[in-house]
Design a protein around this motif. Structure first.
Motif, short mmCIF file in Angstrom:
data_model
loop_
_atom_site.label_atom_id
_atom_site.label_comp_id
_atom_site.label_asym_id
_atom_site.label_seq_id
_atom_site.Cartn_x
_atom_site.Cartn_y
_atom_site.Cartn_z
N PHE A 132 0.84 -1.19 0.00
CA PHE A 132 0.00 0.00 0.00
C PHE A 132 0.88 1.24 0.00
O PHE A 132 1.54 1.54 1.00
CB PHE A 132 -0.91 0.02 1.23
CG PHE A 132 -2.08 -0.91 1.16
CD1 PHE A 132 -3.36 -0.45 0.91
CD2 PHE A 132 -1.89 -2.27 1.34
CE1 PHE A 132 -4.43 -1.31 0.84
CE2 PHE A 132 -2.95 -3.15 1.28
CZ PHE A 132 -4.23 -2.67 1.03
N SER A 133 0.93 1.94 -1.11
CA SER A 133 1.64 3.22 -1.25
C SER A 133 3.11 3.14 -0.83
O SER A 133 3.69 4.14 -0.42
CB SER A 133 0.95 4.31 -0.44
OG SER A 133 -0.39 4.43 -0.81
N GLY A 134 3.71 1.96 -0.89
CA GLY A 134 5.10 1.80 -0.51
C GLY A 134 5.36 1.88 0.99
O GLY A 134 6.50 1.93 1.41
N VAL A 135 4.29 1.87 1.79
CA VAL A 135 4.43 2.01 3.24
C VAL A 135 4.95 0.71 3.84
O VAL A 135 4.38 -0.36 3.62
CB VAL A 135 3.07 2.40 3.89
CG1 VAL A 135 3.18 2.38 5.41
CG2 VAL A 135 2.61 3.75 3.39
N GLU A 136 6.03 0.80 4.59
CA GLU A 136 6.63 -0.36 5.26
C GLU A 136 6.16 -0.47 6.70
O GLU A 136 6.22 -1.53 7.28
CB GLU A 136 8.16 -0.25 5.23
CG GLU A 136 8.75 -0.31 3.83
CD GLU A 136 8.71 -1.71 3.23
OE1 GLU A 136 8.67 -2.69 3.99
OE2 GLU A 136 8.71 -1.80 1.99
N GLY A 137 5.72 0.62 7.31
CA GLY A 137 5.35 0.63 8.72
C GLY A 137 3.89 0.34 8.95
O GLY A 137 3.16 -0.08 8.06
N GLY A 138 3.48 0.58 10.17
CA GLY A 138 2.09 0.37 10.56
C GLY A 138 1.89 0.72 12.00
O GLY A 138 2.76 1.32 12.64
#
Length: 167
Positions: free
Chosen positions: A149-155
């Motif tokens: 999702f949109s290059g997101v690695e975190g959370g």
């Protein structure tokens, strides 16, 4: 219908589940969830759930989630304590980009409004078939699914307690 309160953990989801001793920080959420069971057998219930969430503490924003939930409803000890386990997968939309979601890695560029949503829940109720109230422990997880999702690695992970009323 369910309502729950949760507190943020900066730990990774796998570490929370594996170690069961997460670090906690002063960021919270309150959530209201409406569920609809569209298929139920003796052991499994399939549900749609919609959530409205308000964050406060270290971040201040609203969040909306739509989730497909599978709920396992058959445990050997149900005659003493009715127990259910749920796993849900869906989409989460934060009305503002949450500041706590980026990880601390140097190449982490932050988060996004639309991310994946995952829930894991244990629910407990009196063993009566007429019981409409139950208590729950829920893990509330938003993430970019390793950059999907949109290059997101975190959370973000929130661990919560709540109540459910079945109509």
């Amino acid at each position: 219908m369910a309502a729950y309160w949760a507190k943020n953990s900066p730990d990774r989801l796998i570490d929370i589940v594996r170690e069961l001793n997460p670090e906690m920080r002063r960021s919270y959420l309150n959530a209201v969830a409406l569920s609809y069971s569209w298929h139920e057998s003796e052991r499994v219930s399939w549900e749609w759930e919609g959530q409205l969430v308000r964050h406060y503490g270290m971040q201040h924003h609203w969040e909306s989630n739509v989730v497909l939930v599978a709920r396992w409803m058959d445990f050997p000890w149900d005659r003493w304590l009715d127990t259910r386990f749920a796993f849900g997968q869906g989409l989460s939309y934060a009305w503002e980009v949450p500041p706590l979601e980026p990880r601390s890695e140097p190449d982490d560029e932050g988060s996004a409004r639309l991310l994946n949503y995952l829930l894991m829940e244990l629910e407990f109720a009196p063993p009566s078939p007429d019981s409409q109230w139950s208590a729950m422990i829920r893990l509330h997880h938003r993430s970019g699914v390793f950059g999907t999702f949109s290059g997101v690695e975190g959370g973000s992970n929130f661990i919560g307690l709540g109540l459910r009323y079945r109509f």
